[in-house]
Design a protein around this motif. Structure first.
Motif, mmCIF file in Angstrom:
data_model
loop_
_atom_site.group_PDB
_atom_site.id
_atom_site.type_symbol
_atom_site.label_atom_id
_atom_site.label_comp_id
_atom_site.label_asym_id
_atom_site.label_seq_id
_atom_site.Cartn_x
_atom_site.Cartn_y
_atom_site.Cartn_z
ATOM 1 N N SER A 37 0.851 -1.182 -0.046
ATOM 2 C CA SER A 37 -0.203 0.140 0.015
ATOM 3 C C SER A 37 0.769 1.220 -0.270
ATOM 4 C CB SER A 37 -1.003 0.018 1.157
ATOM 5 O OG SER A 37 -2.054 -0.947 1.168
ATOM 6 N N PRO A 38 0.230 2.396 -0.552
ATOM 7 C CA PRO A 38 0.995 3.708 -0.306
ATOM 8 C C PRO A 38 1.610 3.944 0.956
ATOM 9 C CG PRO A 38 -0.578 3.788 -2.010
ATOM 10 C CD PRO A 38 -0.895 2.530 -1.234
ATOM 11 N N LEU A 39 2.943 4.344 1.137
ATOM 12 C CA LEU A 39 3.311 4.697 2.400
ATOM 13 C C LEU A 39 2.486 5.548 3.386
ATOM 14 C CD1 LEU A 39 5.559 4.314 4.495
ATOM 15 C CD2 LEU A 39 6.652 6.216 3.508
ATOM 16 N N TRP A 40 2.075 6.533 2.765
ATOM 17 C CA TRP A 40 1.100 7.558 3.225
ATOM 18 C C TRP A 40 -0.336 7.371 3.380
ATOM 19 C CZ3 TRP A 40 3.603 11.299 6.383
ATOM 20 C CH2 TRP A 40 4.903 11.392 6.129
ATOM 21 N N LEU A 41 -0.577 6.104 3.242
ATOM 22 C CA LEU A 41 -2.186 5.844 3.083
ATOM 23 C C LEU A 41 -2.791 5.704 4.602
ATOM 24 C CD1 LEU A 41 -4.877 5.130 1.751
ATOM 25 C CD2 LEU A 41 -4.084 2.570 1.589
ATOM 26 N N LYS A 42 -1.869 5.024 5.454
ATOM 27 C CA LYS A 42 -2.330 4.822 6.867
ATOM 28 C C LYS A 42 -2.670 6.072 7.656
ATOM 29 C CE LYS A 42 -1.123 1.424 9.498
ATOM 30 N NZ LYS A 42 -0.528 0.264 10.116
ATOM 31 N N PRO A 43 -1.447 7.195 7.515
ATOM 32 C CA PRO A 43 -1.758 8.450 8.423
ATOM 33 C C PRO A 43 -3.038 9.177 7.708
ATOM 34 C CG PRO A 43 0.363 8.339 7.152
ATOM 35 C CD PRO A 43 0.071 7.074 7.019
ATOM 36 N N PHE A 44 -2.841 9.104 6.370
ATOM 37 C CA PHE A 44 -4.080 9.752 6.088
ATOM 38 C C PHE A 44 -5.554 9.312 6.297
ATOM 39 C CE2 PHE A 44 -7.665 9.851 2.519
ATOM 40 C CZ PHE A 44 -7.742 11.003 2.133
ATOM 41 N N LYS A 45 -5.767 7.852 6.353
ATOM 42 C CA LYS A 45 -7.004 7.376 7.001
ATOM 43 C C LYS A 45 -7.072 7.585 8.429
ATOM 44 C CE LYS A 45 -6.187 2.962 5.596
ATOM 45 N NZ LYS A 45 -6.393 1.532 5.385
ATOM 46 N N PHE A 46 -5.924 7.776 9.235
ATOM 47 C CA PHE A 46 -6.076 8.093 10.700
ATOM 48 C C PHE A 46 -6.549 9.220 10.700
ATOM 49 C CE2 PHE A 46 -4.344 3.949 11.564
ATOM 50 C CZ PHE A 46 -4.240 3.831 12.972
ATOM 51 N N SER A 47 -5.969 10.219 10.098
ATOM 52 C CA SER A 47 -6.167 11.646 10.079
ATOM 53 C C SER A 47 -7.848 11.909 9.813
ATOM 54 C CB SER A 47 -5.415 12.539 9.360
ATOM 55 O OG SER A 47 -5.291 12.328 8.087
ATOM 56 N N VAL A 48 -8.162 11.492 8.708
ATOM 57 C CA VAL A 48 -9.659 11.588 8.262
ATOM 58 C C VAL A 48 -10.396 10.988 9.486
ATOM 59 C CG1 VAL A 48 -11.457 11.155 6.722
ATOM 60 C CG2 VAL A 48 -9.067 11.807 6.081
ATOM 61 N N SER A 49 -10.302 9.895 10.053
ATOM 62 C CA SER A 49 -11.051 9.078 10.972
ATOM 63 C C SER A 49 -11.055 9.948 12.320
ATOM 64 C CB SER A 49 -10.476 7.757 11.249
ATOM 65 O OG SER A 49 -11.413 7.306 12.260
ATOM 66 N N SER A 92 7.078 8.106 12.001
ATOM 67 C CA SER A 92 7.457 6.673 11.797
ATOM 68 C C SER A 92 7.292 6.598 10.019
ATOM 69 C CB SER A 92 6.691 5.601 12.279
ATOM 70 O OG SER A 92 7.128 5.747 13.618
ATOM 71 N N THR A 93 5.963 7.025 9.655
ATOM 72 C CA THR A 93 5.969 7.048 8.130
ATOM 73 C C THR A 93 7.017 7.862 7.296
ATOM 74 O OG1 THR A 93 3.388 6.789 8.799
ATOM 75 C CG2 THR A 93 4.040 7.573 6.480
ATOM 76 N N TRP A 94 7.170 8.852 7.816
ATOM 77 C CA TRP A 94 8.334 9.640 7.262
ATOM 78 C C TRP A 94 9.580 8.869 6.966
ATOM 79 C CZ3 TRP A 94 8.481 14.519 5.037
ATOM 80 C CH2 TRP A 94 9.528 15.089 4.745
ATOM 81 N N HIS A 95 9.715 8.035 8.022
ATOM 82 C CA HIS A 95 11.073 7.273 7.955
ATOM 83 C C HIS A 95 10.687 5.838 7.319
ATOM 84 C CE1 HIS A 95 12.312 10.127 11.363
ATOM 85 N NE2 HIS A 95 13.749 9.743 10.771
ATOM 86 N N GLY A 96 9.661 5.781 6.530
ATOM 87 C CA GLY A 96 9.525 4.317 5.982
ATOM 88 C C GLY A 96 9.233 3.081 6.924
ATOM 89 N N ALA A 97 8.938 3.681 8.151
ATOM 90 C CA ALA A 97 8.783 2.387 9.290
ATOM 91 C C ALA A 97 7.333 1.897 9.408
ATOM 92 C CB ALA A 97 9.381 2.746 10.228
#
Length: 313
Positions: A37-49, A92-97
């Motif tokens: 999945s695209p790396l920034w997808l998780k923080p995007f979904k978290f922020s919207v939620s 963590s996302t910024w660092h690709g982790a």
């Protein structure tokens, strides 16, 4: 008592809206991938939620109720925990982790996993909030029951997330977006490894069960019940009929939430339901529709007759 929206949750909602925009840009300009999945997808979904959740919680706290000091303090605590956790997730996302279930021993991940330990505190705070509103009678019954049932549905959704802990044993190895091999302790997929083919936007597995589905559906049960309440205000129904519709909606939502959880635990993808799943879903849908039609037909509000003399009308 004058309605006052809870300001910390409104501020968090505003910050999350900005973060959603920022992570959406990250999806466009950063081509790194994490488990397919695209790396920034998780923080995007978290922020919207979190933005949606925060606005709803702020509105809920604006309702007249006893124990306002307690609910205000608990909501502020929840805001603080969520703010810290989303900050670590973005870092963590910024660092690709990996963010969740990461067993790496680097300083950033250790801090993140320590912060995740406060999720239980946030979970407990939401339970206390639900209990406070469960015993309130300060507003009309349809509103109060929409808040009560929606809050408990959201708590059920939060609780479903803990099922992910038991999906596979420790020792599962994976590669993060920076090319590092790390150990993961758990996952969200059932019957298939994490990172396989997924649905657009959500990334939910199309090959096996995915506990993120019922987690998401349950977590936003509060928003659904509140939107239903707003919709019912436009209908010319008696308060008793509105209350019954709230009960029907809550029962139906709980039924579908249980079904989605059962489907995921059986390793069945959301987009490829089997006969049993379809049969149960159809049964819930038919029962919901029949009960709704009956209430609407018998619960229409009748305007009171105008008893004024004809000359005064």
């Amino acid at each position: 008592m004058t309605k006052t929206w809870h300001r910390p949750t409104l501020w968090l909602a505003a910050v999350m809206a900005v973060l959603a925009l920022g992570t959406a840009i990250g999806l466009l300009v950063d081509d790194r991938v994490l488990q397919g999945s695209p790396l920034w997808l998780k923080p995007f979904k978290f922020s919207v939620s979190l933005a949606i959740y925060s606005v709803t919680l702020s509105w809920m706290l604006s309702l007249p109720h006893r124990g306002r000091r307690i609910t205000t303090a608990l909501a502020t605590l929840v805001v603080g925990i969520m703010a810290v956790e989303i900050a670590f997730i973005v870092a963590s996302t910024w660092h690709g982790a990996f963010t969740h279930f990461n067993q790496s021993e680097d300083a950033l991940n250790n801090a993140l996993q320590f912060a995740f330990g406060f999720v239980m505190v946030m979970f407990a705070a939401n339970i206390v909030l639900a209990l406070v509103f469960t015993f309130q009678r300060a507003v009309d019954r349809p509103t109060m029951w929409a808040v009560r049932t929606g809050t408990w549905l959201a708590i059920a959704g939060m609780g479903i997330a803990y099922l992910m802990i038991f999906q596979f044993d420790q020792g599962t190895m994976a590669t993060d977006a920076a090319g590092r091999t790390v150990e993961l302790s758990s996952g969200h997929s059932v019957g298939v490894p994490d990172g396989g083919p997924g649905m657009p936007i959500t990334g939910w597995s199309t090959m096996g069960g995915d506990l993120r589905v019922p987690h998401f559906v349950g977590l936003h049960g509060l928003q659904v019940m509140v939107l239903l309440l707003f919709g019912l205000t436009a209908l010319k129904l008696t308060d008793r009929a509105k209350l019954r519709l709230v009960f029907i909606a809550a029962a139906s939502y709980a039924g579908f939430l249980a079904l989605l959880t059962w489907q995921a635990l059986r390793g069945e993808p959301l987009v490829h339901p089997g006969f049993t799943t379809l049969a149960v879903a159809a049964g819930i849908a038919v029962a919901t529709a029949a009960a709704t039609v009956r209430v609407v037909k018998t619960g229409k509000a009748v305007p009171l007759p105008d008893r004024r003399p004809a000359l005064q009308r």
